[in-house]
Enzyme design. Sequence first.
Site, PDB file in Angstrom:
ATOM      1  N   LYS A  32       0.815  -1.216   0.000  1.00  0.00           N
ATOM      2  CA  LYS A  32       0.000   0.000   0.000  1.00  0.00           C
ATOM      3  C   LYS A  32       0.845   1.259   0.000  1.00  0.00           C
ATOM      4  O   LYS A  32       0.459   2.270  -0.585  1.00  0.00           O
ATOM      5  CB  LYS A  32      -0.960   0.015   1.203  1.00  0.00           C
ATOM      6  CG  LYS A  32      -2.097  -0.978   1.035  1.00  0.00           C
ATOM      7  CD  LYS A  32      -3.276  -0.639   1.913  1.00  0.00           C
ATOM      8  CE  LYS A  32      -4.437  -1.567   1.616  1.00  0.00           C
ATOM      9  NZ  LYS A  32      -5.513  -1.488   2.575  1.00  0.00           N
ATOM     10  N   LYS A  52      -4.943  -9.114  -7.126  1.00  0.00           N
ATOM     11  CA  LYS A  52      -6.141  -9.276  -6.290  1.00  0.00           C
ATOM     12  C   LYS A  52      -7.273  -8.357  -6.779  1.00  0.00           C
ATOM     13  O   LYS A  52      -6.996  -7.242  -7.198  1.00  0.00           O
ATOM     14  CB  LYS A  52      -5.744  -8.901  -4.857  1.00  0.00           C
ATOM     15  CG  LYS A  52      -6.669  -9.350  -3.786  1.00  0.00           C
ATOM     16  CD  LYS A  52      -6.144  -8.910  -2.417  1.00  0.00           C
ATOM     17  CE  LYS A  52      -6.338  -7.434  -2.201  1.00  0.00           C
ATOM     18  NZ  LYS A  52      -6.059  -6.964  -0.846  1.00  0.00           N
ATOM     19  N   LYS A  62     -10.692  -2.669  -4.464  1.00  0.00           N
ATOM     20  CA  LYS A  62     -11.484  -1.432  -4.564  1.00  0.00           C
ATOM     21  C   LYS A  62     -10.707  -0.353  -5.276  1.00  0.00           C
ATOM     22  O   LYS A  62     -11.279   0.551  -5.867  1.00  0.00           O
ATOM     23  CB  LYS A  62     -11.753  -0.879  -3.160  1.00  0.00           C
ATOM     24  CG  LYS A  62     -12.536  -1.750  -2.267  1.00  0.00           C
ATOM     25  CD  LYS A  62     -12.467  -1.194  -0.833  1.00  0.00           C
ATOM     26  CE  LYS A  62     -13.148  -2.142   0.125  1.00  0.00           C
ATOM     27  NZ  LYS A  62     -12.971  -1.786   1.520  1.00  0.00           N
TER      28      LYS A  62
HETATM   29  P1  TYM Z   1     -10.820  -4.759   3.709  1.00  0.00           P
HETATM   30  O1  TYM Z   1     -11.800  -3.690   3.968  1.00  0.00           O
HETATM   31  O2  TYM Z   1      -9.704  -4.493   2.760  1.00  0.00           O
HETATM   32  O3  TYM Z   1     -11.574  -6.043   3.166  1.00  0.00           O
HETATM   33  C1  TYM Z   1     -12.693  -6.583   3.845  1.00  0.00           C
HETATM   34  C2  TYM Z   1     -12.658  -8.100   3.761  1.00  0.00           C
HETATM   35  O4  TYM Z   1     -12.681  -8.508   2.376  1.00  0.00           O
HETATM   36  C3  TYM Z   1     -11.612  -9.422   2.125  1.00  0.00           C
HETATM   37  N1  TYM Z   1     -11.137  -9.241   0.743  1.00  0.00           N
HETATM   38  C4  TYM Z   1     -10.995 -10.237  -0.145  1.00  0.00           C
HETATM   39  N2  TYM Z   1     -11.210 -11.555  -0.035  1.00  0.00           N
HETATM   40  C5  TYM Z   1     -10.978 -12.298  -1.144  1.00  0.00           C
HETATM   41  N3  TYM Z   1     -10.557 -11.793  -2.345  1.00  0.00           N
HETATM   42  C6  TYM Z   1     -10.320 -10.473  -2.482  1.00  0.00           C
HETATM   43  N4  TYM Z   1      -9.934  -9.982  -3.651  1.00  0.00           N
HETATM   44  C7  TYM Z   1     -10.556  -9.624  -1.350  1.00  0.00           C
HETATM   45  N5  TYM Z   1     -10.436  -8.279  -1.137  1.00  0.00           N
HETATM   46  C8  TYM Z   1     -10.802  -8.066   0.148  1.00  0.00           C
HETATM   47  C9  TYM Z   1     -10.537  -9.041   3.140  1.00  0.00           C
HETATM   48  O5  TYM Z   1      -9.659 -10.107   3.380  1.00  0.00           O
HETATM   49  C10 TYM Z   1     -11.376  -8.689   4.357  1.00  0.00           C
HETATM   50  O6  TYM Z   1     -11.704  -9.854   5.093  1.00  0.00           O
HETATM   51  N6  TYM Z   1      -7.849  -4.803   7.739  1.00  0.00           N
HETATM   52  C11 TYM Z   1      -9.108  -5.242   7.214  1.00  0.00           C
HETATM   53  C12 TYM Z   1     -10.302  -4.754   8.009  1.00  0.00           C
HETATM   54  C13 TYM Z   1     -10.231  -4.973   9.485  1.00  0.00           C
HETATM   55  C14 TYM Z   1     -10.459  -6.211  10.142  1.00  0.00           C
HETATM   56  C15 TYM Z   1     -10.340  -5.922  11.530  1.00  0.00           C
HETATM   57  C16 TYM Z   1     -10.753  -7.501   9.693  1.00  0.00           C
HETATM   58  C17 TYM Z   1      -9.976  -4.051  10.432  1.00  0.00           C
HETATM   59  N7  TYM Z   1     -10.062  -4.608  11.675  1.00  0.00           N
HETATM   60  C18 TYM Z   1     -10.498  -6.920  12.478  1.00  0.00           C
HETATM   61  C19 TYM Z   1     -10.907  -8.485  10.659  1.00  0.00           C
HETATM   62  C20 TYM Z   1     -10.793  -8.205  12.033  1.00  0.00           C
HETATM   63  C21 TYM Z   1      -9.268  -4.722   5.807  1.00  0.00           C
HETATM   64  O7  TYM Z   1      -8.665  -3.766   5.412  1.00  0.00           O
HETATM   65  O8  TYM Z   1     -10.237  -5.337   5.066  1.00  0.00           O
END
Ligand code: TYM
Length: 333
Positions: free
Chosen positions: A114, A198, A201
């Site tokens: 990132k 991947k 967004k």
């Molecule tokens: P974030 O917002 O980037 O993504 C949310 C969830 O979607 C999953 N994900 C994917 N899974 C499969 N293929 C993809 N291409 C893909 N893109 C996104 C992510 O793995 C995630 O589960 N750091 C985390 C948010 C967070 C969190 C937490 C998660 C903050 N605190 C505590 C679990 C527990 C994040 O940025 O997810």
Amino acid sequence: MSKKIFSGVQPTGNLHLGNYLGAIKNFVDLNNDKENECIFCVVDLHAITVKQDKDKLRQNIRETAATFIASGIDPDKSIIFNQSKVHAHSEGSWILSCMSPMGWLNRMTQFKEKAGKDKEKASVGLYIYPVLMASDILLYDTTHVPVGEDQKQHLELTRDIAHKFNKDFNAEDFFKVPEPLINKNFSRIMSLKDGLKKMSKSDPSDLSRINLTDSKDKIINKIKKAKTDSLPIPNEEQKLKDRPEAQNLIGIYSSISNQTLDKTLYEFGGKNFSDLKNQLAEILLNKISPISDEIKKLINNQDYLDKILIEGAAKANEIARKKITEMQKIIGF
Ligand code: TYM
């Protein structure tokens, strides 16, 4: 056995099929199991680790909550709230950051991705972001964390931080050490334009992803234009090796239809990708369009969404406040 579930999604707009298949679909299944206690968080503090427009952020917080509900999470059963409204997350994050070695954070691959080439310009928040994530999880005595594969390293860090805190302060079992719940076969949904990247967004090409708010025509068009190769579909998983786009489409089809890769390969082996694409578009329309319609309906009902978030925050606060008070005692405050 009853599980304590916590997971989060960033309100950064464009929630897509990767978020749905990698995470939100599992949230719904876990919510539907009567035994589980589930907390689903709109992680707005994480979102501001990169610059956000304040009006869009406000809208995206509501839209993320709407997506949870539209996908099937029941706000009467699970807690839904936004992170910034429960101050224990930030407090816990500070305390945990004071006992997390920089060496551990330096290993985080997502920060490297990132931050890109110009690391000096990345925010300090982006760097310590995984510690905030550990705070989110550990405050609720979480036993299981459903996430996509890209969050695995952050979960490992959370486990390390929990162990270190318990050991440093001689507080055996104070923090529960959580298990990740990562869907084995379909934990990483790739871009529709490049099977090695991947689905994300932030990809500048909208054709690379199916957004959960895409219209029916857009979904059909994006699947039609998804990259494939010129070979027919194989009938064994082994033969998908080195064919990332083929593997991705077969994976998406299997995941959305709740079936194994083997079953999909048995169904489509020897056929052309146009056959798979036609069927995939149809299934996506059946599964995603109702969610999309519901998101749009809920978005227009701001009062309802705000009420869910406020009530959720009150319930989360009750749990998190107790834990942070105990944490303060343990460290000598
Ligand atoms: P974030 O917002 O980037 O993504 C949310 C969830 O979607 C999953 N994900 C994917 N899974 C499969 N293929 C993809 N291409 C893909 N893109 C996104 C992510 O793995 C995630 O589960 N750091 C985390 C948010 C967070 C969190 C937490 C998660 C903050 N605190 C505590 C679990 C527990 C994040 O940025 O997810």
